[in-house]
Scaffold this active site. Structure first.
Site, PDB file in Angstrom:
ATOM      1  N   CYS A 156       0.819  -1.229   0.000  1.00  0.00           N
ATOM      2  CA  CYS A 156       0.000   0.000   0.000  1.00  0.00           C
ATOM      3  C   CYS A 156       0.843   1.264   0.000  1.00  0.00           C
ATOM      4  O   CYS A 156       0.342   2.340  -0.316  1.00  0.00           O
ATOM      5  CB  CYS A 156      -0.925   0.022   1.213  1.00  0.00           C
ATOM      6  SG  CYS A 156      -2.199  -1.213   1.114  1.00  0.00           S
TER       7      CYS A 156
HETATM    8  N1  CO8 Z   1     -20.268  -9.838   7.662  1.00  0.00           N
HETATM    9  C1  CO8 Z   1     -20.818  -9.900   8.903  1.00  0.00           C
HETATM   10  N2  CO8 Z   1     -20.089 -10.064  10.029  1.00  0.00           N
HETATM   11  C2  CO8 Z   1     -18.747 -10.205   9.884  1.00  0.00           C
HETATM   12  C3  CO8 Z   1     -18.114 -10.170   8.616  1.00  0.00           C
HETATM   13  C4  CO8 Z   1     -18.931  -9.979   7.487  1.00  0.00           C
HETATM   14  N3  CO8 Z   1     -18.422  -9.919   6.258  1.00  0.00           N
HETATM   15  N4  CO8 Z   1     -16.786 -10.334   8.796  1.00  0.00           N
HETATM   16  C5  CO8 Z   1     -16.593 -10.470  10.114  1.00  0.00           C
HETATM   17  N5  CO8 Z   1     -17.763 -10.393  10.781  1.00  0.00           N
HETATM   18  C6  CO8 Z   1     -18.006 -10.530  12.217  1.00  0.00           C
HETATM   19  C7  CO8 Z   1     -16.979 -11.432  12.870  1.00  0.00           C
HETATM   20  O1  CO8 Z   1     -17.390 -12.779  12.799  1.00  0.00           O
HETATM   21  C8  CO8 Z   1     -16.966 -10.905  14.286  1.00  0.00           C
HETATM   22  O2  CO8 Z   1     -18.047 -11.451  15.008  1.00  0.00           O
HETATM   23  P1  CO8 Z   1     -17.890 -11.859  16.574  1.00  0.00           P
HETATM   24  O3  CO8 Z   1     -17.582 -10.544  17.252  1.00  0.00           O
HETATM   25  O4  CO8 Z   1     -19.215 -12.434  16.873  1.00  0.00           O
HETATM   26  O5  CO8 Z   1     -16.733 -12.814  16.611  1.00  0.00           O
HETATM   27  C9  CO8 Z   1     -17.234  -9.415  14.129  1.00  0.00           C
HETATM   28  O6  CO8 Z   1     -17.848  -9.252  12.833  1.00  0.00           O
HETATM   29  C10 CO8 Z   1     -15.990  -8.563  14.198  1.00  0.00           C
HETATM   30  O7  CO8 Z   1     -15.001  -9.088  13.301  1.00  0.00           O
HETATM   31  P2  CO8 Z   1     -13.572  -8.433  13.116  1.00  0.00           P
HETATM   32  O8  CO8 Z   1     -12.923  -8.300  14.445  1.00  0.00           O
HETATM   33  O9  CO8 Z   1     -12.809  -9.172  12.043  1.00  0.00           O
HETATM   34  O10 CO8 Z   1     -14.012  -7.033  12.509  1.00  0.00           O
HETATM   35  P3  CO8 Z   1     -13.322  -5.627  12.647  1.00  0.00           P
HETATM   36  O11 CO8 Z   1     -14.219  -4.741  13.387  1.00  0.00           O
HETATM   37  O12 CO8 Z   1     -11.898  -5.713  13.064  1.00  0.00           O
HETATM   38  O13 CO8 Z   1     -13.334  -5.132  11.109  1.00  0.00           O
HETATM   39  C11 CO8 Z   1     -11.778  -4.930   9.290  1.00  0.00           C
HETATM   40  C12 CO8 Z   1     -12.655  -5.860  10.118  1.00  0.00           C
HETATM   41  C13 CO8 Z   1     -12.701  -4.000   8.523  1.00  0.00           C
HETATM   42  C14 CO8 Z   1     -10.995  -5.790   8.298  1.00  0.00           C
HETATM   43  C15 CO8 Z   1     -10.830  -4.115  10.174  1.00  0.00           C
HETATM   44  O14 CO8 Z   1     -10.177  -4.952  11.096  1.00  0.00           O
HETATM   45  C16 CO8 Z   1      -9.773  -3.352   9.393  1.00  0.00           C
HETATM   46  O15 CO8 Z   1     -10.051  -2.602   8.492  1.00  0.00           O
HETATM   47  N6  CO8 Z   1      -8.488  -3.474   9.779  1.00  0.00           N
HETATM   48  C17 CO8 Z   1      -7.382  -2.796   9.150  1.00  0.00           C
HETATM   49  C18 CO8 Z   1      -7.096  -3.471   7.886  1.00  0.00           C
HETATM   50  C19 CO8 Z   1      -6.041  -2.795   7.050  1.00  0.00           C
HETATM   51  O16 CO8 Z   1      -5.851  -1.622   7.014  1.00  0.00           O
HETATM   52  N7  CO8 Z   1      -5.369  -3.598   6.286  1.00  0.00           N
HETATM   53  C20 CO8 Z   1      -4.463  -3.129   5.352  1.00  0.00           C
HETATM   54  C21 CO8 Z   1      -4.368  -4.167   4.352  1.00  0.00           C
HETATM   55  S1  CO8 Z   1      -4.100  -3.633   2.786  1.00  0.00           S
HETATM   56  C22 CO8 Z   1      -2.440  -3.527   2.377  1.00  0.00           C
HETATM   57  O17 CO8 Z   1      -1.595  -3.322   3.128  1.00  0.00           O
HETATM   58  C23 CO8 Z   1      -2.096  -3.735   0.947  1.00  0.00           C
HETATM   59  C24 CO8 Z   1      -1.973  -5.136   0.584  1.00  0.00           C
HETATM   60  C25 CO8 Z   1      -1.847  -5.274  -0.881  1.00  0.00           C
HETATM   61  C26 CO8 Z   1      -3.157  -5.347  -1.614  1.00  0.00           C
HETATM   62  C27 CO8 Z   1      -3.394  -6.640  -2.193  1.00  0.00           C
HETATM   63  C28 CO8 Z   1      -4.624  -6.834  -2.987  1.00  0.00           C
HETATM   64  C29 CO8 Z   1      -5.580  -7.883  -2.564  1.00  0.00           C
END
Ligand code: CO8
Length: 378
Positions: A156
């Site tokens: 990124c």
């Molecule tokens: N629908 C419904 N519920 C869901 C879903 C879904 N799709 N997914 C998860 N849940 C549920 C889980 O089961 C969990 O339930 P419970 O609490 O009952 O266990 C609850 O929602 C919470 O889950 P999470 O803890 O996983 O959810 P978060 O609140 O943490 O949100 C995010 C998830 C949005 C992914 C968040 O953690 C986030 O954005 N984190 C930062 C990510 C980030 O910035 N990453 C950077 C990566 S990109 C990069 O560096 C480049 C890579 C190169 C690109 C390559 C191309 C592919």
């Protein structure tokens, strides 16, 4: 040492957009079919049932409402769930080259330049579709640029690291103008069957033209006052796809080599690192956060950006100070902060200061300090 300006920017946005509802409908159809097909194994506890996704969760957890993609039908087909991007012959331009040149042409046009004015091309992005010949050299040929080109990948943070490398070439006098392009087809490496991440990414390409300040002639420019880069190794965002996959003894199924992350850990670890890097960068320039009119932050997660801005500013930031484009574009990796810059900079006045900041896998963080320079004002 020569001074450097950004004299033009460009953006390529794919024709297709997928809303959260459309994406979730496809994912849930896949889940229902999987659970039906495996009902007996699920009943006796041999297979875990899959859980449906939800649009409300996606928007609340990430701020994403839709994303642009190079192919919509293949992604939304529950039987396929990956883009359909047909193979092209070696004689045809590659798809990344097409996106890159579209963005590059806009940057050149905005800067009032042609390919003849450019000395070098840097393609900086997360995913290259082949090892060689370098995509950047293909882009160089497609545009008709004389000189040199190279590819680089800092996930990124590719754009800010590429910008810093371009500045080095310009400052030292090795080049007068460098084109930096960031073509990203993130949908190619996204597992659309993974509930935790199927909504995260989109596709786009951006371009910046960097020139020596004394030579640039476009009316609206941004002087690069400095950049600060940092990396720290982490396994929390990973993609193991690579040329050695076919030499591994294990079954290298394509789906095992896609984007994976520990989203919560990334969130917790990266936000303080980014805030600290921006603060240190500003302090090195004897600047306070209140001196900065705009922060064009990496576009991965809305709450993440709000948290970083709150830490840096010591208060809630307005959307004008920290523009959001991830609601429409999702995470476009290296292109994200540049899209924010491209779409949200025209309104700033002569002398306004801005910070372009990316962060992501590696971990990698890049901060670039910019000052608005309008030629008709001077
Ligand atoms: N629908 C419904 N519920 C869901 C879903 C879904 N799709 N997914 C998860 N849940 C549920 C889980 O089961 C969990 O339930 P419970 O609490 O009952 O266990 C609850 O929602 C919470 O889950 P999470 O803890 O996983 O959810 P978060 O609140 O943490 O949100 C995010 C998830 C949005 C992914 C968040 O953690 C986030 O954005 N984190 C930062 C990510 C980030 O910035 N990453 C950077 C990566 S990109 C990069 O560096 C480049 C890579 C190169 C690109 C390559 C191309 C592919």
């Amino acid at each position: 040492m020569h001074k450097v300006v950004i004299s033009g920017s460009g953006l390529y946005t794919p024709a297709h957009s997928i809303s959260n509802d459309e994406l979730v409908a496809s994912f849930n159809a896949y889940v229902q079919r999987f659970n039906q097909q495996n009902s007996e194994a699920i009943e006796c506890g041999e297979v875990q049932p899959l859980t449906e996704s939800s649009s409300a969760f996606i928007e609340k957890a990430s701020g994403i409402k839709s994303r642009f993609v190079m192919d919509k039908a293949g992604i939304l087909d529950p039987e396929r769930m990956r883009p359909y991007l047909p193979v092209r012959s070696n004689e045809s331009p590659s798809i990344l080259c097409e996106m890159a040149t579209a963005a590059a042409r806009e940057a050149l046009q905005r800067a009032g330049r042609t390919a003849a004015d450019i000395d070098g091309v840097i393609v900086a992005c997360s995913n290259l579709q082949r090892a060689y010949p370098a995509l950047s050299i293909e882009v160089q040929a497609a545009l008709g640029v004389d000189g040199f080109a190279w590819d680089m990948n800092v996930a990124c943070s590719s754009a800010t690291f590429g910008l810093s490398a371009a500045c080095g070439l310009l400052q030292s006098g090795q080049a007068k103008a460098i084109l930096l392009v960031n073509p990203e087809i993130c949908s190619g490496h996204l597992n659309f069957r993974d509930r935790d991440s199927h909504f995260i990414f989109g596709d786009a390409a951006t371009a910046l033209l960097l020139e020596r300040k004394d030579l640039a002639s476009s009316n609206q420019q941004w002087e690069v006052l400095g950049s600060k880069l940092a990396t720290r190794f982490s396994n929390n965002i990973r993609n193991n796809f690579g040329f050695l996959n076919r030499a591994e003894d294990e079954d290298s199924a394509a789906f095992d080599k896609l984007f994976v992350q520990e989203g919560r850990k990334v969130f917790k670890e990266v936000c303080p690192m980014v805030a600290e890097l921006i603060e240190t960068h500003l302090a090195e320039h004897q600047l306070a956060a209140s001196d900065i009119a705009r922060f064009w932050l990496h576009q991965a997660n809305l709450t993440m950006n709000q948290l970083i801005a709150r830490r840096v500013l010591g208060r809630e930031a307005s959307e004008q100070e920290v523009p959001v484009i991830l609601d429409r574009y999702a995470n476009t990796s290296s292109a994200g902060s540049v899209i924010a810059f491209h779409l949200h900079q025209q309104d700033l006045a002569q002398g306004a200061l801005g910070v372009l900041c990316s962060f992501g896998a590696g971990y990698s963080i890049g901060s670039v300090l910019l000052r608005r320079r309008n030629l008709d004002f001077i």
